[in-house]
Design an enzyme around this catalytic site. Sequence first.
Site, PDB file in Angstrom:
ATOM      1  CG  PHE B  15      15.521   7.916  -0.764  1.00 41.86           C
ATOM      2  CD1 PHE B  15      16.107   8.290   0.442  1.00 41.86           C
ATOM      3  CD2 PHE B  15      14.185   8.254  -0.982  1.00 41.86           C
ATOM      4  CE1 PHE B  15      15.377   8.982   1.400  1.00 41.86           C
ATOM      5  CE2 PHE B  15      13.449   8.952  -0.028  1.00 41.86           C
ATOM      6  CZ  PHE B  15      14.052   9.314   1.173  1.00 41.86           C
ATOM      7  CB  THR B  85      23.742   2.610  -4.100  1.00 42.04           C
ATOM      8  OG1 THR B  85      25.124   2.278  -4.023  1.00 42.04           O
ATOM      9  CG2 THR B  85      23.591   4.099  -4.396  1.00 42.04           C
ATOM     10  CG  ASP B 210      25.363 -10.580   3.821  1.00 43.06           C
ATOM     11  OD1 ASP B 210      25.464  -9.438   3.360  1.00 43.06           O
ATOM     12  OD2 ASP B 210      25.149 -10.812   5.036  1.00 43.06           O
ATOM     13  CE  LYS B 214      26.875  -8.337   6.711  1.00 46.18           C
ATOM     14  NZ  LYS B 214      25.570  -8.957   6.951  1.00 46.18           N
TER      15      LYS B 214
END
Lengths: 172, 331
Positions: B15, B85, B210, B214
């Site tokens: 969250f 998460t 990062d 991908k």
Amino acid sequence: MRISMDLELKDTPGQLVHVLTPISDLGGNIMSVIHHHDEKTFRNTIPVFVVFEMEEKKLDELRGRLERSDVTIVRMGKIRLRETVSILLIGHVIHTNLTDTIDRIDRTGYAEVQDLSLAMPEIDGPSSAVITVSATGTGELKKAVEILKGVTEKKDLLMIEPIGDRLGAGGR
Amino acid sequence: MHKYDQRVKISIIGFGAVGQGVAKVVKDIPFIDVRAIADSKGVAMTPDIEEVLNRKKAGLPISNSDLSAIDVIMRVDHDITVEVTPTNIIDGEPGLMHIREALKRGRHVVTSNKGPLVKRFNELMRLASDHGVMLRYEATVGGAMPMINLVREALTGSKVLNIVGVFNGTCNYILTRMTEEGLDYDHVLSEAQDMGIAEADPTYDVMGIDTACKVVILANSVFKQNVTLNDVDVTGIIKITADALRLAKERSYSVKLIGDVKGLKVSPMMVPAGHPLSVGGTLNAASIATDNAGEITVTGKGAGSIETASAILSDIISIYKELKGVDDIQR
């Protein structure tokens, strides 16, 4: 002007000097010599490929001297650099011997560095350069860029290439 | 108005910014029933979404039960586990455990978490198929920019030859600002951190990791590879100088951090003005080379809470359509 020549030499020792000496005597700058010792022609001669720079008006004299030394001129052509690419280099471009980096390309005979812009911010800081490499064809340009890549890796420079036009081809 | 006879029950695991974005976008959708929301400290069961969002915003605990996230996945009845998460590329946890347990229990999974997919892509896809469920991950690549589903659905008539793109908005922002303002890397990085565009620890972004994640996900999903981060040749943007960007700009090039999926390579490249990948600011862009359709380029916001949530919602709706045989959902 940049010239390439395919020549044939007699298969006896000391023939190559009959090619290199006149070029040098006439003020030529030899870029590349490929001497195929083990590839004899059916005429029992040895093929040689040479690339050099020379003033155009001296070419006739060169041709005469080569023929008088029994060197066969199979083909002679002016090299046109058709393909061009700009590449960024970042790092200690100067301290890692910029001249040497350029020489490695120019020595190939099929490619040369035609333009270079440099920015040096401070003595110890990394400098940035953009160099323009031209070559006789796309394959040659690719080979020249590979050579540059090897040099920049050894010298720990960051090399940034342009993205390819065709994605499927994996760049360039 | 469509009448939804059946609703789909989901849980939101995680969250943070993305999880809250998901809660906001699903809140008013009549056929989505949020059964539980879990953060790292506890679980809100049958939540009043507005209230949980307000509590989170005020820094209050959201928990109204003794359950933990994994308890929700294992014991609470729901159809789709939304795993959002944070990405952990070291071991993929806790997302990897969450996704495994959900799939084993026959729950569909929608995730924005790159860690588990980078570590165990093929294992998780196999687990999903063994249990007859779907694992969807549109939000892991390019945020709001459609990519995975575009290739899977809209481009099924063509063979994809390669995908090359700008997949990291933080790097793109830094390079764009450095070029426009002639500012150096450190300066623009601090500015990006102030604006919340770069993380306090920007390593993953600026070192190209990062983007490499991908590339791995696309290579495995679109090209059916079996690769991990170690297979990608990665160069980041930290060595790039404002001078270099100026020299490139004088020749009508900008510099972008480019991910090349087929080539398994991440590196800064010069992109000519007018090229489809020449996008500025925090935008992402991807060019898909295909045999029949030629080259297709998409561009869009690669990050952001609501933008990423939009990609997650598209996966939830796509699963809902398959489950319920509904075909005319218009939002």
